[in-house]
Structures are given as C-alpha cells and as structure tokens.
Design a protein around this motif. Structure first.
Motif, PDB file in Angstrom:
ATOM      1  N   ASP A 106      41.524  42.692  43.564  1.00  0.00           N
ATOM      2  CA  ASP A 106      40.490  42.186  42.811  1.00  0.00           C
ATOM      3  C   ASP A 106      40.752  40.981  42.713  1.00  0.00           C
TER       4      ASP A 106
ATOM      5  N   SER B 278      40.069  38.652  39.403  1.00  0.00           N
ATOM      6  CA  SER B 278      40.602  38.970  37.941  1.00  0.00           C
ATOM      7  C   SER B 278      41.895  38.418  37.912  1.00  0.00           C
ATOM      8  N   LYS B 279      42.302  37.806  38.928  1.00  0.00           N
ATOM      9  CA  LYS B 279      43.773  37.194  38.879  1.00  0.00           C
ATOM     10  C   LYS B 279      44.231  36.114  37.987  1.00  0.00           C
TER      11      LYS B 279
ATOM     12  N   ALA C  50      41.356  46.784  41.149  1.00  0.00           N
ATOM     13  CA  ALA C  50      40.369  47.415  40.673  1.00  0.00           C
ATOM     14  C   ALA C  50      40.528  48.932  41.307  1.00  0.00           C
TER      15      ALA C  50
END
Length: 223
Positions: A107, A110-111, A120
């Motif tokens: 994902d 979302s880093k 995820a």
C-alpha cells in the motif's frame, strides 16, 4: 503482487473443507505468515488419487529468460497462462489449492516519509473464514539459495487476475484468484483447463473487505 498471506485456522478445518483424506504436511500452527520461498500447506491430488495436504515451497520455477545469476528465487504469482512456460502446469495433476484466511498487498499511498511501504490486508469478512488461492505445484531440482546448493523441492504458486473494486484502490495491478466454495475447489482439482479457466477472475467486491493485520496468538506474544 501478493507476497505475503496468513493462515489462521486448523488442519481439521482444511481437511473438512477440501475433503482431503491425508495430511502429509504435519502442519497445525494456530497462525502462519507465509512469505516467498517458505514452506506452507497446499491441498492437491496425491499419487494414489486421493486428496492430501502437503508442504511445498512458495515460488514456482522462473522462466529461464528472467533468471539472473546462478539461482532461481521463483515466481509466486502467475498471470499469463498463455505463456509456454506456464502451459505445462495447467492440467489437473499440477493444480493445487492454497488455504489462507487473509492476504496482503503493498500500500504505497500509506507510506510515511522514511518508512517502509506498509501492507494492506484483505479477507472474506472480519471473521476471516477459510478460502483458497487457485494454485499450481511441481517437483523441481535446482538452486534457490546459493549457500544451500542444488536441492530437490516441491514448489507452488497461484494465479492472479485483475483487481476488484476493493483491492484496486490500493493495488491496481492484480489480486489473487480466489476460490470460496467446495464446488470451486472440486472443479479446480479435477477438471480440464477449459472447464476451470473462468476461475481466473476477480472475487466480487461484496466478498472481500479490508482488515487489520493478523494478530499473533497470545502464546507467541509472551515469547
């Protein structure tokens, strides 16, 4: 690309779901994270014609043109079944189903700065019932790690397909081909390719949700 999944269930649940008659894996862990080139349980039709649970190493042989160096790390996810490299394993004797209860996809959105790309996680629902990847397996002799030299393996990998509307916002390229019923498992393990190729399809969006990462059993947390 799915390079991590979790199996949080029992051996008996896998035996009951798949109607397998033998356990040759000796597996019965309460929670198992599976990474490439590690052993994990698969269900296949054995040499005696009966279904069995066996241990195999995740990563099918790499097409020769893509091997760099003197070892083969393997291919975990298989998409192009029209490739001559993969066609040899499309028949029912080379097919297996891979039990899992949740799987991960990277994902990047979302880093956080300076951190690693997180995963995820996806499952059928919040209870994470048992499902199966549509897979292939093969015996193989070769080098996976240079320090170990040439060895004999039983390898597996599984099909991927276009992502559904749950996976696509996180991972746009692919998702595993997933089997959810005994009828689909029966078909995958027994029928000819023309009868099963339709199973390389995205799972409907109402049959998958985003979940929290798997939790470890309490006994593991105390170690």
């Amino acid at each position: 690309m799915c390079n991590l999944y979790n199996l949080t269930t029992t051996r008996d649940a896998v035996l009951e779901f798949t109607k397998a008659l033998a356990d040759k894996a000796g597996w019965n862990e309460p929670s198992l994270d599976v990474y490439p080139n590690t052993l994990a349980p698969i269900v296949r039709v054995g040499a005696d014609g009966q279904r069995e649970i066996a241990n195999a190493t995740w990563g099918m042989p790499t097409p020769p043109a893509y091997i760099k160096g003197n070892y083969d790390p393997g291919v975990t996810n298989i998409r192009n079944v029209n490739s001559p490299h993969w066609r040899r394993w499309l028949g029912p004797t080379s097919r297996c189903v891979v039990p899992f209860t949740s799987f991960a996809e990277p994902d990047p959105a979302s880093k956080v700065p300076g951190g690693r790309v997180p995963n995820a996680w996806f499952a059928r629902d919040a209870d994470r019932p048992l499902m199966f990847f549509a897979g292939f397996w093969t015996p193989w002799k070769g080098v996976k790690k240079v320090r170990d030299g040439e060895r004999e393996f039983e390898l597996y990998g599984f099909l991927t397909t276009a992502p559904n509307e749950i996976v696509a916002p996180i991972h746009q390229k692919a998702m595993p081909a997933i089997l959810t019923t005994l009828e689909e498992v029966d078909l995958w393990l027994t029928a000819e390719w023309d009868e099963v190729k339709h199973l390389q399809r995205p799972l409907p969006g109402n049959m998958l949700v985003v979940v929290e990462p798997p939790t470890k059993p309490k006994d593991d947390l105390l170690l």
